[in-house]
Design an enzyme around this catalytic site. Structure first.
Site, PDB file in Angstrom:
ATOM      1  N   CYS A   1     -10.329   6.141   8.032  1.00 45.07           N
ATOM      2  CA  CYS A   1     -10.293   7.563   8.306  1.00 45.07           C
ATOM      3  C   CYS A   1      -9.193   7.951   9.273  1.00 45.07           C
ATOM      4  CB  CYS A   1     -11.615   8.019   8.925  1.00 45.07           C
ATOM      5  SG  CYS A   1     -12.993   7.660   7.884  1.00 45.07           S
TER       6      CYS A   1
ATOM      7  N   ARG B   1       4.078  -4.433   7.713  1.00 44.18           N
ATOM      8  CA  ARG B   1       2.830  -4.921   8.305  1.00 44.18           C
ATOM      9  C   ARG B   1       1.728  -5.019   7.266  1.00 44.18           C
ATOM     10  NH1 ARG B   1      -0.788  -1.336  12.148  1.00 44.18           N
ATOM     11  NH2 ARG B   1      -2.173  -2.908  13.040  1.00 44.18           N
TER      12      ARG B   1
END
Lengths: 235, 299
Positions: free
Chosen positions: B197, B243
């Site tokens: 979220c 990443r």
């Protein structure tokens, strides 16, 4: 001789810290937290019974948001054999709620996991003795899967319907000097291809849930005022 | 009339002191320090441990360093301060601070402390010193955490982009990946890249660190600095893509736990190091491509 401006700044800094610490709420209202949710919620609720007799184990991810926000979570599937309905219930409970760490509402997370919200409204769920719970009803769709969800959130003694109402309720509680706890109660059912929506069975399940909780513990999910009203009505 | 800071500082300058003595101003500085330390502790507990604030300690240390580098210049531009900005500033900062600290709004609390800090410098050196040395203050401003929901709503699309590019690239390479929003499924694992979220939480820290690099290396040429600043957002996105791809591959080859460990480790320093490396690389390439002869000093 200390300049006036410097005196002002120095004194204001110290005074501000003092006032802030005095105003900070310190009394914790915890309506829950002593009884684990899985003991609190019976496996039989009226016509519903817990599938496989117990909880769906959701793996605990250390350091995740859910881990930080909630001290207790319950996930169960309840089945009504007679009409072959299945309702999933998720209850999340968190201790001290503050602005950074507060209950997350389903509609804020659903788009992030690939669901679209195709319907959203507020409703009042009657729970007996003239009492209602303000609930949010929404329909979430991901591909072919359409899920009907009814949920409510309790923050201290309030049942806010939106995130901004939740924030202002938290603030109001803080200004009264209290730190509140919070609980999110969310029930949902997945639509079958042929049928209509599943709000009727989900609502009826939630009503059976509230009725089936021990009278003293209802406040954990619905607050003291409604919990007491139901207790008095039953007496 | 009470000593003005200017008089005091000049008197000390005459003694050959390079750093202005703060002893005379002890009351103001001590009062501010008490307030600031309390807020720094709160920041460390609540904000610096999260991705959205992991740049905190770095910015604090390097920002203060920058400020102290500028003390000589600020001293040279010192002017007597007026009283009304101090009063106005306090009227703004103190309620913000009290409300923020009492009711747990760390953004407001930190903002209040920041304003009082600027007022302290103003009282010591006057307006011109600050206006000619804006960057250290803007940079230290990154210590004030933006509200989480603001970053989330602003950067959610960026996070989706990062997920889409990462999974798309690896799908092309033949890996079994499915993506739903920002949740990624690879082989038998489900990956929540961050808290699903949230948006791209690292953007605030990456921006701060990049600005620091650009300032230190190129403060003289502001046009070039502006050009490099345009690179900050792409670099942040690319760094996050790298990443996420590393995370996916780690999960696939080494399992869930190793990947989660990697996730936490890279949330801070390593991410900044990679971004800095990229900016340094871009800087070096541009300089190489458009090499200008070094300015010739007139003899």
């Amino acid at each position: 001789m200390i300049a006036r401006r410097e005196l002002l700044i120095g004194a204001a800094s110290l005074a501000a810290l003092g006032v802030a610490e005095a105003l900070r709420p310190r009394t914790v209202i915890a309506l829950g937290g002593d009884v684990p949710l899985s003991d609190l919620v019976p496996s039989r609720l009226g016509i519903w019974s817990a599938h496989n007799g117990g909880d769906i184990i959701v793996p605990k991810v250390e350091g995740s948001l859910a881990d930080k926000l909630y001290s207790d979570q319950l996930t169960r599937l309840y089945i009504n054999d007679e009409v072959s309905e299945a309702v999933m219930i998720v209850i999340a409970y968190g201790g001290a709620q503050n602005d950074m760490l507060q209950l997350h509402r389903p509609e804020s997370c659903y788009p992030a996991i690939g669901f679209t919200i195709i319907d959203h409204r507020f409703a009042a769920l009657p729970i007996g003795a003239g009492q209602h719970i303000p609930v949010v009803e929404l329909t979430a769709k991901a591909g072919d899967r359409i899920e009907d969800i009814v949920y409510w959130a309790r923050v201290a003694e309030d049942l806010p319907l939106t995130m901004s109402a939740q924030r202002s309720d938290l603030l109001k509680t803080a200004m009264q000097g209290f730190i509140g706890d919070g609980a999110l109660v969310r029930a949902s059912a997945i639509r079958r291809g042929d049928g209509g929506d599943k709000f009727a069975p989900v609502r009826s399940f939630l009503q059976d849930l509230v009725a089936g909780l021990p009278a003293d513990q209802r406040k954990v999910l619905i607050g003291t005022q409604r919990g007491d009203a139901l207790k008095t009505a039953a007496a | 009339m009470a000593d003005t800071p200017e008089m005091t500082v000049d008197a000390l300058a005459g003694q050959g002191a390079r750093m202005p003595k703060f002893g005379v101003h002890w009351f103001m500085l001590a009062g501010f320090a008490v307030m600031a330390v309390a807020t720094i502790i709160t920041l460390a507990q609540q904000v610096w441990v999260m991705e959205i604030g992991s740049h905190g300690p770095i910015v604090l240390a390097t920002g203060l360093w920058l400020l102290f580098q500028q003390l000589g210049d600020m001293k040279a531009r010192a002017m007597p301060p007026a009283t009304w900005p101090v009063v106005l500033g306090l009227l703004l900062a103190v309620p913000l601070y009290i409300f923020g600290r009492a009711y747990d709004f760390i953004s407001l609390e930190a903002l209040g402390v920041f304003i009082v800090g600027v007022l302290c410098v103003y009282t010591l050196y006057g307006p011109r010193a600050i206006l000619h040395n804006l960057f250290p203050f803007v940079y230290l401003g990154f210590l004030v955490p933006p509200p989480g929901w603001m970053i989330t709503s602003a950067t959610m699309p960026l996070q989706e982009l990062v997920s889409a590019v990462s999974t798309g690239t690896l799908q092309l390479a033949g890996y079994p990946i499915i993506r739903e929003g920002v949740t990624i499924y690879i082989a038998q694992y489900q990956l929540l890249v961050e808290d699903a979220c949230s948006g791209m939480n690292s953007i605030v820290g990456l921006t701060a660190i990049s600005l620091f690099y650009i300032y230190v290396m190129h403060q003289a040429s502001w046009r070039y600095s502006l050009l490099l600043m345009c690179m900050i957002l792409p670099v942040a996105i690319i760094t996050n893509i790298m990443r996420v791809m590393t995370l996916i591959l780690l999960t696939y080859y080494a399992g869930d736990e190793v990947a989660q460990g990697f996730l936490h480790m890279t949330a801070g320093i390593l991410l900044f190091a990679v971004a800095l490396g990229l900016i340094f690389l871009i800087d070096a390439i541009i300089q190489r491509l458009f090499a200008r002869p070094a300015p010739v000093t007139a003899t």
